[in-house]
Design a protein around this motif. Structure first.
Motif, PDB file in Angstrom:
ATOM      1  N   PRO A  25      -5.136   0.188  -3.613  1.00 10.57           N
ATOM      2  CA  PRO A  25      -5.967   0.824  -2.567  1.00 10.57           C
ATOM      3  C   PRO A  25      -7.467   0.593  -2.744  1.00 10.57           C
ATOM      4  O   PRO A  25      -8.178   0.355  -1.759  1.00 10.57           O
ATOM      5  N   ILE A  26      -7.962   0.656  -3.989  1.00 12.45           N
ATOM      6  CA  ILE A  26      -9.394   0.456  -4.216  1.00 12.45           C
ATOM      7  C   ILE A  26      -9.776  -0.987  -3.924  1.00 12.45           C
ATOM      8  O   ILE A  26     -10.773  -1.259  -3.225  1.00 12.45           O
ATOM      9  N   LYS A  28      -8.201  -3.071  -2.037  1.00 13.65           N
ATOM     10  CA  LYS A  28      -8.040  -3.330  -0.605  1.00 13.65           C
ATOM     11  C   LYS A  28      -9.253  -2.839   0.177  1.00 13.65           C
ATOM     12  O   LYS A  28      -9.752  -3.521   1.070  1.00 13.65           O
ATOM     13  N   ARG A  29      -9.747  -1.660  -0.190  1.00  6.93           N
ATOM     14  CA  ARG A  29     -10.920  -1.134   0.500  1.00  6.93           C
ATOM     15  C   ARG A  29     -12.159  -1.980   0.211  1.00  6.93           C
ATOM     16  O   ARG A  29     -12.985  -2.218   1.104  1.00  6.93           O
ATOM     17  N   ASP A  32     -11.839  -5.096   2.344  1.00  4.31           N
ATOM     18  CA  ASP A  32     -12.179  -4.830   3.747  1.00  4.31           C
ATOM     19  C   ASP A  32     -13.680  -4.639   3.922  1.00  4.31           C
ATOM     20  O   ASP A  32     -14.267  -5.065   4.930  1.00  4.31           O
ATOM     21  N   ALA A 456     -15.478   2.432  -2.010  1.00  2.00           N
ATOM     22  CA  ALA A 456     -14.052   2.346  -1.660  1.00  2.00           C
ATOM     23  C   ALA A 456     -13.364   3.686  -1.838  1.00  2.00           C
ATOM     24  O   ALA A 456     -12.563   4.110  -0.979  1.00  2.00           O
ATOM     25  N   HIS A 457     -13.663   4.378  -2.942  1.00  2.00           N
ATOM     26  CA  HIS A 457     -13.059   5.688  -3.176  1.00  2.00           C
ATOM     27  C   HIS A 457     -13.498   6.697  -2.109  1.00  2.00           C
ATOM     28  O   HIS A 457     -12.668   7.478  -1.594  1.00  2.00           O
ATOM     29  N   ASN A 460     -11.741   5.928   1.177  1.00  2.00           N
ATOM     30  CA  ASN A 460     -10.330   6.346   1.142  1.00  2.00           C
ATOM     31  C   ASN A 460     -10.210   7.857   1.296  1.00  2.00           C
ATOM     32  O   ASN A 460      -9.305   8.345   1.996  1.00  2.00           O
ATOM     33  N   GLN A 461     -11.080   8.600   0.645  1.00  2.00           N
ATOM     34  CA  GLN A 461     -11.062  10.059   0.805  1.00  2.00           C
ATOM     35  C   GLN A 461     -11.363  10.458   2.245  1.00  2.00           C
ATOM     36  O   GLN A 461     -10.738  11.382   2.789  1.00  2.00           O
ATOM     37  N   GLN A 463     -10.793   8.728   4.911  1.00  2.00           N
ATOM     38  CA  GLN A 463      -9.627   8.408   5.738  1.00  2.00           C
ATOM     39  C   GLN A 463      -8.521   9.443   5.567  1.00  2.00           C
ATOM     40  O   GLN A 463      -7.855   9.825   6.535  1.00  2.00           O
ATOM     41  N   LYS A 464      -8.312   9.937   4.347  1.00  2.00           N
ATOM     42  CA  LYS A 464      -7.296  10.970   4.118  1.00  2.00           C
ATOM     43  C   LYS A 464      -7.638  12.255   4.860  1.00  2.00           C
ATOM     44  O   LYS A 464      -6.763  12.908   5.430  1.00  2.00           O
TER      45      LYS A 464
END
Length: 470
Positions: A25-26, A28-29, A32, A456-457, A460-461, A463-464
């Protein structure tokens, strides 16, 4: 030739993508995020093409995206060059992140050559672009700032006068031996003094405190004399062989490079001899700015920070400024060992240039304290810098005991954890590369990787949270 566009993926890569093989996930972000930053890739491309007369012709090389992504992966995993090449070749997910897909992965030396083309100014510019993108994405507000300094070591042994003299002898002797192999005629009048120099060096190191008082100067005179003889003989060899050429063009290039190195180490040998003569034989206290701590990493500084476990460090002092979100908004490789309090005003000025306003919180340790710095922070709502030295006034005592000040100091402690992550996780503890520029590139790459992983972290947060709200 540096490829501008990414290579076209083939049917095997499409099959892997269809099967759902995805990135961490990291990573991938980060991938992107980099896909939407063309300015970053353009800066890397300019460095890769620097010095090429015809960058559009010749052998096909790595793309700017492959170089930058491989450098980031190397710092994320804290791998060396060989492991980087082997791990990318071994795993499809890492091939996908770095953009190699099913292509042949270059060897470790190709990565080394590509990374060496990157300049410190480019890494600084990349970090500025990443920070600006983070502000535009809304993951960084710049309201709170904490600062500190640390030391990144250079890859040298602990310097003493006897070991530096021994380094000069063995390096010059080795280079003369290599020069003799490529010259058509044999080199005469250069006796090998490495064994006698090594013996003197070891005798000095094994002396007890009483033996040093009685015998140290005599041994140093012998070692200095041997080193002077080697340097003098090396210069004589350069003079005698200045008109000799190799058997072919490649030998001529090798001879020229060896002669340049011999002359370079002869000059450093003169500095080491003079430094040892002044300090040991004359009893002088040589100023820090006149000392040389390594003939390999001549840019090394001696740093004293008052640490009990490590009172003396050899490398460079690094200034870091971190936001509350975990992004390193400023970093600088400093010259010498300046006091921490000189960094407050420049850091505030740089913060205002980046964000357009002063931080609401400014937190640091007591090393940054001075009356001028407190006045310079007049636009900051909460200044958390404990007083250093002197008797605290009643207002100062009340301030440092207030809940807000203590909260600011707890916030300051977070940068110690960030420094630990940079050291243990991003390889910033010790620079194994050679030269000041490579040193600054390592620091810049570690900071860049930290910021990309933090962004990235945070994304992701974010997005959650949006998914839960939906």
């Amino acid at each position: 030739m540096t490829r501008i566009a990414d290579p076209q993926i083939n049917f095997a890569d499409i099959e892997f993508l269809i099967q759902g093989i995805d990135l961490d996930p990291i990573l991938k972000r980060i991938s992107d995020f980099l896909d939407h930053q063309p300015k970053i890739m353009e800066r890397v491309r300019q460095d890769l093409q620097r010095g090429l007369k015809k960058p559009d012709t010749g052998r096909t090389a790595m793309t700017p995206a492959q170089v930058l992504r491989s450098l980031i992966l190397m710092r994320v995993k804290n791998w060396d060059y060989r492991e980087l090449s082997e791990r990318i070749a071994d795993g499809y997910t890492l091939r996908r992140f770095t953009g190699f897909y099913s292509q042949r992965v270059p060897k470790h030396d190709a990565f080394h050559r590509a990374f060496n083309k990157l300049r410190p100014q480019t890494l600084q510019a990349l970090n500025d672009l990443v920070l600006k993108a983070a502000i535009d994405l809304g993951v960084e507000d710049g309201k709170r700032l904490r600062v500190d300094t640390t030391v990144t070591e250079t890859d040298i042994h602990h310097p003493t006068d006897n070991t530096l003299l021994w380094d000069v002898v063995r390096v010059l002797t080795r280079l003369i031996g290599r020069l003799e192999k490529v010259l058509p005629n044999r080199i005469n009048n250069f006796p090998n003094r490495t064994r006698s120099a090594r013996r003197r060096m070891q005798e000095i190191q094994r002396m007890t405190a009483r033996q040093r008082h009685d015998r140290q100067q005599d041994k140093y005179r012998q070692l200095i004399g041997i080193t002077q003889q080697v340097v003098h003989n090396a210069r004589g060899i350069l003079e005698k062989t200045k008109d000799q050429c190799g058997l072919d063009l490649m030998d001529d290039l090798v001879i020229g490079e060896l002669r340049r190195k011999i002359d370079h180490y002869c000059q450093l040998g003169d500095r080491v001899i003079y430094q040892s003569w002044r300090r040991v034989l004359q009893g002088e206290q040589v100023p820090t700015d006149e000392k040389i701590y390594s003939i390999f990493e001549t840019h090394t500084d001696l740093i004293k920070r008052g640490k009990v476990q490590k009172p003396i460090e050899f490398g460079h002092k690094i200034f870091l400024a971190e936001s509350a979100r975990g992004l390193i908004t400023q970093y600088r490789v400093l010259e010498g060992n300046p006091s921490d309090h000189v960094h407050v005003t420049p850091s505030l000025k740089r913060h205002k240039e980046t964000f357009g306003f002063a931080p609401a919180w400014y937190s640091s340790d007591r090393g940054f304290f001075s009356d001028e710095n407190i006045k310079a922070c007049r636009d900051v709502k909460l200044v958390c810098i404990p007083q250093r030295g002197g008797k605290r006034t009643a207002p100062q005592q009340a301030l440092e005991k207030s809940p807000e000040f203590k909260k600011g100091q707890r916030f300051r402690a977070g940068i110690e954890g960030r420094i630990s992550v940079l050291f243990r996780g991003r390889g910033m503890k010790r620079c194994l590369a050679e030269g000041r520029d490579r040193f600054e590139v390592l620091v810049g790459a570690a900071v860049l990787t930290n910021n990309l992983m933090t962004i990235a972290h945070l994304l992701n947060q974010k997005q959650k949270r949006l998914r839960r709200a939906a």
